[in-house]
Design a protein around this motif. Structure first.
Motif, mmCIF file in Angstrom:
data_model
loop_
_atom_site.group_PDB
_atom_site.id
_atom_site.type_symbol
_atom_site.label_atom_id
_atom_site.label_comp_id
_atom_site.label_asym_id
_atom_site.label_seq_id
_atom_site.Cartn_x
_atom_site.Cartn_y
_atom_site.Cartn_z
ATOM 1 N N LEU A 196 16.634 2.618 -15.731
ATOM 2 C CA LEU A 196 15.632 1.838 -15.005
ATOM 3 C C LEU A 196 16.310 0.815 -14.094
ATOM 4 C CD1 LEU A 196 12.472 1.778 -15.117
ATOM 5 C CD2 LEU A 196 12.697 -0.206 -16.599
ATOM 6 N N TRP A 197 17.257 0.059 -14.661
ATOM 7 C CA TRP A 197 17.969 -0.955 -13.876
ATOM 8 C C TRP A 197 18.840 -0.315 -12.802
ATOM 9 C CZ3 TRP A 197 23.313 -1.559 -13.602
ATOM 10 C CH2 TRP A 197 23.768 -2.714 -12.971
ATOM 11 N N LEU A 198 19.496 0.794 -13.132
ATOM 12 C CA LEU A 198 20.380 1.452 -12.169
ATOM 13 C C LEU A 198 19.607 1.987 -10.976
ATOM 14 C CD1 LEU A 198 23.379 2.131 -11.855
ATOM 15 C CD2 LEU A 198 22.920 4.358 -12.923
ATOM 16 N N SER A 199 18.424 2.526 -11.219
ATOM 17 C CA SER A 199 17.608 3.034 -10.106
ATOM 18 C C SER A 199 17.163 1.894 -9.201
ATOM 19 C CB SER A 199 16.392 3.777 -10.654
ATOM 20 O OG SER A 199 15.580 2.926 -11.437
ATOM 21 N N PHE A 200 16.849 0.729 -9.780
ATOM 22 C CA PHE A 200 16.470 -0.428 -8.959
ATOM 23 C C PHE A 200 17.646 -0.885 -8.097
ATOM 24 C CE2 PHE A 200 13.391 -1.724 -12.561
ATOM 25 C CZ PHE A 200 12.485 -0.768 -12.124
ATOM 26 N N MET A 201 18.837 -0.911 -8.688
ATOM 27 C CA MET A 201 20.007 -1.357 -7.957
ATOM 28 C C MET A 201 20.353 -0.403 -6.806
ATOM 29 S SD MET A 201 21.092 -4.261 -9.102
ATOM 30 C CE MET A 201 19.318 -4.625 -9.181
ATOM 31 N N ILE A 202 20.298 0.882 -7.083
ATOM 32 C CA ILE A 202 20.607 1.877 -6.034
ATOM 33 C C ILE A 202 19.604 1.775 -4.885
ATOM 34 C CG2 ILE A 202 20.708 4.354 -5.528
ATOM 35 C CD1 ILE A 202 21.788 4.767 -8.354
ATOM 36 N N TYR A 203 18.325 1.633 -5.249
ATOM 37 C CA TYR A 203 17.283 1.514 -4.219
ATOM 38 C C TYR A 203 17.442 0.218 -3.425
ATOM 39 C CZ TYR A 203 12.705 0.698 -2.154
ATOM 40 O OH TYR A 203 11.687 0.421 -1.274
ATOM 41 N N GLY A 204 17.678 -0.890 -4.134
ATOM 42 C CA GLY A 204 17.779 -2.176 -3.464
ATOM 43 C C GLY A 204 18.977 -2.280 -2.532
ATOM 44 N N TRP A 205 20.157 -1.872 -3.014
ATOM 45 C CA TRP A 205 21.357 -1.979 -2.190
ATOM 46 C C TRP A 205 21.382 -0.943 -1.067
ATOM 47 C CZ3 TRP A 205 24.422 -6.016 -2.085
ATOM 48 C CH2 TRP A 205 24.477 -6.850 -3.196
ATOM 49 N N SER A 206 20.644 0.144 -1.214
ATOM 50 C CA SER A 206 20.609 1.167 -0.166
ATOM 51 C C SER A 206 19.624 0.824 0.943
ATOM 52 C CB SER A 206 20.229 2.530 -0.765
ATOM 53 O OG SER A 206 21.172 2.932 -1.744
ATOM 54 N N ASN A 207 18.491 0.217 0.583
ATOM 55 C CA ASN A 207 17.431 -0.010 1.563
ATOM 56 C C ASN A 207 17.255 -1.477 1.956
ATOM 57 O OD1 ASN A 207 16.021 2.830 1.647
ATOM 58 N ND2 ASN A 207 16.276 2.379 -0.523
ATOM 59 N N HIS A 208 17.643 -2.402 1.093
ATOM 60 C CA HIS A 208 17.469 -3.836 1.376
ATOM 61 C C HIS A 208 18.759 -4.577 1.049
ATOM 62 C CE1 HIS A 208 13.173 -2.936 1.697
ATOM 63 N NE2 HIS A 208 13.262 -2.331 0.519
ATOM 64 N N THR A 209 19.822 -4.205 1.742
ATOM 65 C CA THR A 209 21.146 -4.768 1.441
ATOM 66 C C THR A 209 21.188 -6.269 1.665
ATOM 67 O OG1 THR A 209 22.131 -2.668 2.145
ATOM 68 C CG2 THR A 209 23.615 -4.547 1.869
ATOM 69 N N MET A 210 20.663 -6.730 2.799
ATOM 70 C CA MET A 210 20.692 -8.164 3.108
ATOM 71 C C MET A 210 19.854 -8.956 2.103
ATOM 72 S SD MET A 210 22.762 -8.601 5.517
ATOM 73 C CE MET A 210 22.389 -10.327 5.776
ATOM 74 N N HIS A 211 18.737 -8.392 1.715
ATOM 75 C CA HIS A 211 17.874 -9.063 0.726
ATOM 76 C C HIS A 211 18.598 -9.205 -0.611
ATOM 77 C CE1 HIS A 211 14.122 -10.315 -1.157
ATOM 78 N NE2 HIS A 211 14.371 -9.449 -2.143
ATOM 79 N N MET A 212 19.343 -8.187 -1.004
ATOM 80 C CA MET A 212 20.083 -8.238 -2.269
ATOM 81 C C MET A 212 21.229 -9.243 -2.184
ATOM 82 S SD MET A 212 18.541 -6.138 -4.293
ATOM 83 C CE MET A 212 19.707 -5.827 -5.606
ATOM 84 N N LEU A 213 21.883 -9.339 -1.019
ATOM 85 C CA LEU A 213 22.959 -10.310 -0.839
ATOM 86 C C LEU A 213 22.431 -11.742 -0.872
ATOM 87 C CD1 LEU A 213 25.063 -8.548 1.945
ATOM 88 C CD2 LEU A 213 25.735 -8.912 -0.434
ATOM 89 N N ILE A 214 21.228 -11.944 -0.305
ATOM 90 C CA ILE A 214 20.622 -13.278 -0.309
ATOM 91 C C ILE A 214 20.331 -13.740 -1.733
ATOM 92 C CG2 ILE A 214 18.535 -14.558 0.345
ATOM 93 C CD1 ILE A 214 18.506 -12.896 2.930
ATOM 94 N N HIS A 215 19.955 -12.792 -2.604
ATOM 95 C CA HIS A 215 19.637 -13.120 -3.988
ATOM 96 C C HIS A 215 20.859 -13.626 -4.761
ATOM 97 C CE1 HIS A 215 15.529 -12.490 -5.255
ATOM 98 N NE2 HIS A 215 15.424 -11.484 -4.411
ATOM 99 N N LEU A 216 22.067 -13.317 -4.264
ATOM 100 C CA LEU A 216 23.278 -13.747 -4.960
ATOM 101 C C LEU A 216 23.552 -15.234 -4.793
ATOM 102 C CD1 LEU A 216 25.681 -10.761 -4.165
ATOM 103 C CD2 LEU A 216 24.396 -11.184 -6.264
ATOM 104 N N VAL A 217 22.942 -15.852 -3.790
ATOM 105 C CA VAL A 217 23.137 -17.281 -3.539
ATOM 106 C C VAL A 217 21.774 -17.962 -3.512
ATOM 107 C CG1 VAL A 217 24.104 -19.039 -2.008
ATOM 108 C CG2 VAL A 217 25.198 -16.796 -2.178
ATOM 109 N N PRO A 218 21.416 -18.710 -4.545
ATOM 110 C CA PRO A 218 20.119 -19.408 -4.562
ATOM 111 C C PRO A 218 19.993 -20.387 -3.407
ATOM 112 C CG PRO A 218 21.128 -19.398 -6.748
ATOM 113 C CD PRO A 218 22.163 -18.883 -5.792
ATOM 114 N N GLN A 219 18.773 -20.588 -2.955
ATOM 115 C CA GLN A 219 18.518 -21.484 -1.839
ATOM 116 C C GLN A 219 18.888 -22.919 -2.195
ATOM 117 O OE1 GLN A 219 14.505 -21.310 -0.491
ATOM 118 N NE2 GLN A 219 14.881 -22.457 1.394
ATOM 119 N N GLY A 220 19.589 -23.600 -1.290
ATOM 120 C CA GLY A 220 19.980 -24.983 -1.487
ATOM 121 C C GLY A 220 21.310 -25.160 -2.200
ATOM 122 N N THR A 221 22.050 -24.071 -2.409
ATOM 123 C CA THR A 221 23.341 -24.176 -3.091
ATOM 124 C C THR A 221 24.393 -24.777 -2.150
ATOM 125 O OG1 THR A 221 22.828 -22.187 -4.369
ATOM 126 C CG2 THR A 221 25.130 -22.891 -4.315
#
Length: 223
Positions: free
Chosen positions: A108-133
């Motif tokens: 379940l988690w692996l399918s989410f990761m493959i989908y997210g990094w394949s189709n929404h790469t920038m969105h996934m990268l943004i999630h790595l740094v919380p806003q205001g850090t």
């Protein structure tokens, strides 16, 4: 003959056959006839539960495509069925083993990761740094967020299996003290066992719900 306390959670038989998936199929054999009969109170209750979960997952996932909640509703029913089966005597609790819970959480988690990094790469990268850090803390936050993301399937699997095995162990420990008790203490022990069994009934529902809700939240982060 039990060699130790955890022998009761051994899913193997004398034929070296694993009971993990075999015990999970018992409910699947029982449930289908309900949907081919005249609607009863039980089938109507199932329908109400399914529709309620569908509405809740639809809000969490925030997707326009119909049927996206089906996998989470089905997973909830499957886990709930196996948790309930484990409350009956002489029926193995398959969800108390990591091999089953991890085989549900990891794909379940692996399918989410493959989908997210394949189709929404920038969105996934943004999630790595919380806003205001602050800038100086960004490398550390990326490491922390990456580690917390990687261990998600493990935490899902451990949470479910640990909660299911803990209650069963407590019931077993208390029941082993029964033969050495007096009649008065035995009645008190029986009352405690009934209360613990009621608690296990609630835990079976809660842990099924927590598993699928966290899975749905992880899915919503990839969009």
């Amino acid at each position: 003959m039990m060699m130790n306390l955890f022998s009761s959670f051994d899913p193997s038989t004398g034929l070296n056959l694993s009971l993990n998936w075999l015990s999970s199929m018992i409910g699947l054999i029982i449930i289908p006839p309900l949907f081919w009969l005249i609607p009863s109170r039980l089938s109507m209750l199932w329908l109400v539960i399914i529709l309620t979960l569908h509405k809740e997952f639809k809000v969490i996932l925030n997707k326009n495509s119909q049927g996206s909640t089906l996998i989470f509703v089905s997973l909830f029913m499957f886990i709930l069925m196996n948790n309930f089966l484990g409350l009956f005597p002489y029926i193995f609790t398959s969800t108390s083993h990591m091999i089953l819970t991890l085989s549900m959480a990891l794909p379940l988690w692996l399918s989410f990761m493959i989908y997210g990094w394949s189709n929404h790469t920038m969105h996934m990268l943004i999630h790595l740094v919380p806003q205001g850090t602050p800038g100086i803390l960004m490398p550390f936050m990326v490491c922390i967020e990456t580690i917390s993301n990687i261990i998600r399937p493990g935490t899902l699997a451990i949470r479910l299996s640990a909660n299911m095995i803990a209650g069963h162990l407590l019931l077993m420990l208390l029941s082993n003290t029964g033969p050495s008790m007096t009649l008065l203490l035995l009645n008190i022990l029986l009352l405690i066992q009934i209360l613990l069994l009621s608690l296990e009934f609630a835990v079976s529902i809660i842990q099924s719900y927590v598993f699928v809700i966290l899975g749905a939240l992880y899915s919503s982060e990839t969009n």
